[in-house]
Enzyme design. Structure first.
Site, short mmCIF file in Angstrom:
data_model
loop_
_atom_site.label_atom_id
_atom_site.label_comp_id
_atom_site.label_asym_id
_atom_site.label_seq_id
_atom_site.Cartn_x
_atom_site.Cartn_y
_atom_site.Cartn_z
CB VAL A 34 -16.52 14.50 16.35
CG1 VAL A 34 -17.50 15.27 15.48
CG2 VAL A 34 -16.52 13.03 15.95
CB CYS A 35 -14.97 18.57 19.65
SG CYS A 35 -16.48 17.92 20.39
CB ALA A 36 -10.13 17.92 17.45
#
Length: 173
Positions: free
Chosen positions: A64-66
């Site tokens: 999700v951060c990527a």
């Protein structure tokens, strides 16, 4: 000050250190680190003079951060030097640079709060139980006043890209 149950991680209530930052607040000062030809510092004063988006993620090594970083990078491509854009995490600056190179991230800077957690504590994004930053997005005007703030309620979910980018574009003209 701590905010118990302010967010959840995989459904479990988490505690955020520090006070929440709200629209209309002067952004608190902080010191981040990034690697660009050597270790560099980035603080609030470096960002003043242009609208700024601060995209806060737990770790670029997670899905999700990527996604969040790649989506903001894509949407910021047409804004050029009109704005500052920074992704903040506790990842080491070297690891952040590797991610940016591998994913062709060129429209935002990545900066780390790994040394003293000054950003996490000042912006109220440090998850006490996990010792990582929560997912959040802040938009500051050219004077460093918060114009948009979102603490994503569930860390494993994406932020409201449309609202954040709308706030940023409204400031950039």
């Amino acid at each position: 000050m701590s905010r118990t149950g302010a967010i959840t991680f995989k459904g479990n209530p988490m505690t955020l250190a520090g006070a929440a930052v709200s629209v209309g607040d002067a952004a608190p000062d902080f010191t981040l680190h990034y690697f660009e030809g050597g270790m560099q510092k980035l603080d609030l004063a470096d960002l003043k003079g242009k609208p700024t988006i601060l995209s806060v993620v737990p770790s670029l090594d997670t899905g999700v951060c990527a996604i969040q970083t790649k989506k903001f990078n894509e949407h910021l491509s047409g804004m050029g030097d009109a704005v500052n854009a920074v992704t903040v995490s506790l990842d080491l600056p070297f690891a952040m640079n590797r991610f940016c190179g591998a994913e062709s991230i060129t429209n935002l800077r990545v900066a780390s709060d790994y040394q003293d957690r000054s950003f996490g504590n000042a912006f109220g994004t440090l998850i006490e139980e996990l010792k990582i930053l929560c997912r959040a997005v802040f938009v500051l005007d050219a004077n460093g006043v918060v114009q948009y703030a979102q603490y994503v309620p569930e860390v494993t979910e994406e932020p409201d890209y449309t609202a954040a980018l709308s706030a940023l574009k409204g400031l950039a003209g």
